[in-house]
Design a protein around this motif. Structure first.
Motif, mmCIF file in Angstrom:
data_model
loop_
_atom_site.group_PDB
_atom_site.id
_atom_site.type_symbol
_atom_site.label_atom_id
_atom_site.label_comp_id
_atom_site.label_asym_id
_atom_site.label_seq_id
_atom_site.Cartn_x
_atom_site.Cartn_y
_atom_site.Cartn_z
ATOM 1 N N LEU A 181 33.734 54.026 2.977
ATOM 2 C CA LEU A 181 34.224 54.074 4.354
ATOM 3 C C LEU A 181 33.522 52.976 5.139
ATOM 4 N N GLN A 210 33.763 51.019 10.973
ATOM 5 C CA GLN A 210 34.858 51.274 11.908
ATOM 6 C C GLN A 210 35.568 52.583 11.567
ATOM 7 N N GLN A 211 35.780 52.839 10.283
ATOM 8 C CA GLN A 211 36.421 54.092 9.879
ATOM 9 C C GLN A 211 35.527 55.293 10.202
ATOM 10 N N ARG A 212 34.219 55.139 9.993
ATOM 11 C CA ARG A 212 33.286 56.227 10.334
ATOM 12 C C ARG A 212 33.322 56.507 11.835
ATOM 13 N N GLN A 243 35.953 56.173 13.713
ATOM 14 C CA GLN A 243 37.202 56.911 13.929
ATOM 15 C C GLN A 243 37.041 58.386 13.584
ATOM 16 N N ILE A 262 41.374 60.757 5.351
ATOM 17 C CA ILE A 262 40.153 60.072 4.926
ATOM 18 C C ILE A 262 40.366 59.419 3.558
ATOM 19 N N MET A 266 42.056 56.219 3.988
ATOM 20 C CA MET A 266 41.106 55.182 4.430
ATOM 21 C C MET A 266 40.369 54.583 3.225
ATOM 22 N N ASN A 311 40.425 50.573 1.335
ATOM 23 C CA ASN A 311 39.244 49.734 1.101
ATOM 24 C C ASN A 311 39.103 49.280 -0.346
#
Length: 174
Positions: A47, A50-52, A54, A163, A166, A170
């Motif tokens: 992750l 930026q995803q964390r 969110q 999640i 996401m 990546n």
């Protein structure tokens, strides 16, 4: 005598593996665009920052072992706990996991990849996602003490699927 073929996870070549069914167009476990889960060796990098952010501004992840001897990563705050556990070592993929935790078939799809939900309860869900014929990633979500009344967490499998999507974004192609 039937010959069984499986597309190798890397390189796209075919090899014979006894007891493994040949991938076919209507196979629910078919992965048309395999991902290279091994490319990210640190599961805490699965992750992005930026995803964390969110996901309720999750702090840096903490590595933890898996039962199969590979590292996983856990992020936790008062809103939620997320754990991501890659499996690139057992070589059994989602098909075997479906036999163990489901009725032998995928129960979901995440961004076009076959998936299974397990451990579903009020506020928690795990999503196994096949990333290749032999590899998978498990994303577990649990609402925290301050997240239990959050309407975004009402369906925990929707959150674990989000999640997992996401994580898939990546991963590079195999």
């Amino acid at each position: 005598m039937a010959t069984w073929f499986v597309v190798a996870a890397l390189g796209g070549s075919e090899r014979t593996i006894p007891g493994q069914p040949a991938p076919v167009a209507n196979d629910p476990f078919r992965i048309e665009r395999p991902k290279n889960l091994r490319a990210i060796s640190d599961p805490c990098q699965l992750l992005s920052p930026q995803q964390r952010d969110q996901l309720a501004s999750l702090p840096a992840g903490v590595p933890e072992p898996t039962p199969w001897g590979q590292q996983a990563c856990r992020w936790r705050n008062q809103q939620l706990t997320v754990s991501i556990s890659p499996d690139t070592v057992q070589g059994q993929g989602l098909r075997y996991t479906a036999k163990v935790v489901a009725d032998g078939e995928p129960t979901a799809a995440v961004a076009g990849y076959p998936a299974l939900h397990y451990g579903i309860s009020s506020g928690s869900c795990g999503t196994f996602v096949g990333t290749s014929d032999t590899e998978l990633v498990l994303v577990s979500f649990q609402a925290g003490s301050e997240g239990r009344n959050n309407p975004e967490y009402a369906n925990p499998c929707v959150v674990s699927d989000k999640i997992a999507e996401m994580v898939l974004a990546n991963l590079p192609p195999a």
